[in-house]
Design an enzyme around this catalytic site. Structure first.
Site: not given
Ligand code: ADP
Length: 175
Positions: A9, A23, A31, A33, A121, A125
């Site tokens: 994480d 974004n 996600g 963010d 992404s 995305y």
């Molecule tokens: P994007 O909009 O750039 O695709 P996302 O946040 O939707 O960004 O996803 C990017 C990656 O981060 C995905 O593989 C998602 O599963 C992952 N992700 C989500 N939460 C965490 C976290 N707490 N730590 C690490 N990776 C994460």
């Protein structure tokens, strides 16, 4: 210099800087963010709002990066980058490569020795995980080779599951 991948994480990672897949509004989202904003506390959103009111009135461009403090996170800095959104036709690999290179540029300006990235992404995305892994590893490896002295020296990819970890391991092994 090292490049590695682990399942974890990002909000718990003790790197000098973690990278947020933000974004272009910089005002939070889902996600990783959302997880980063929730864990860093409300001062992160205030810092992002300040950027929007000063240096980044039009938001952050796809492929660019900007830093804020990390507030309640174990990291010192959050480097926000905006990945290309495949669902909006943003399919240029150079844009995704730029996210990683610009994030490392910003990390260097901060003198951050270690940087942890998510799979930018590869979530909402919509980019295929193997493409993200290959572009991320190739770009970071190239950047480190061009900057043998100074910071950062350590790049960690922190990903959510085995499938993504395996793709990054393949990319690290092949690159
Ligand atoms: P994007 O909009 O750039 O695709 P996302 O946040 O939707 O960004 O996803 C990017 C990656 O981060 C995905 O593989 C998602 O599963 C992952 N992700 C989500 N939460 C965490 C976290 N707490 N730590 C690490 N990776 C994460």
């Amino acid at each position: 210099m090292s490049i590695s991948v682990e399942i974890g994480d990002l909000t718990q990672v003790e790197a000098d800087a973690i990278v947020n897949a933000a974004n272009s509004t910089l005002l939070g989202g889902g996600g990783v963010d959302g997880a980063i904003h929730a864990a860093a506390g409300p001062r992160l959103l205030e810092a992002c709002r300040r950027l929007r009111n000063t240096t980044h009135r039009g938001g952050l461009d796809v492929g660019d990066a900007v830093a804020t403090p990390a507030f309640d996170l174990p990291a010192s800095w959050v480097i926000h980058t905006v990945g290309p959104n495949l669902h909006r036709g943003q399919d240029d690999p150079a844009l995704l490569a730029s996210c990683f290179a610009r994030s490392l540029d910003v990390a260097a300006e901060l003198d951050a020795r270690s940087v942890a990235f998510p799979a930018v992404s590869a979530g909402a995305y919509g980019w295929p995980v193997p493409d993200v892994a290959r572009i991320a590893v190739t770009t970071c490896r190239g950047w480190l080779a061009e900057h043998p002295d100074g910071s950062p020296q350590e790049v960690r990819f922190v990903v959510v599951d085995e499938r993504i970890r395996d793709a990054f391991e393949d990319a690290i092994g092949m690159a």
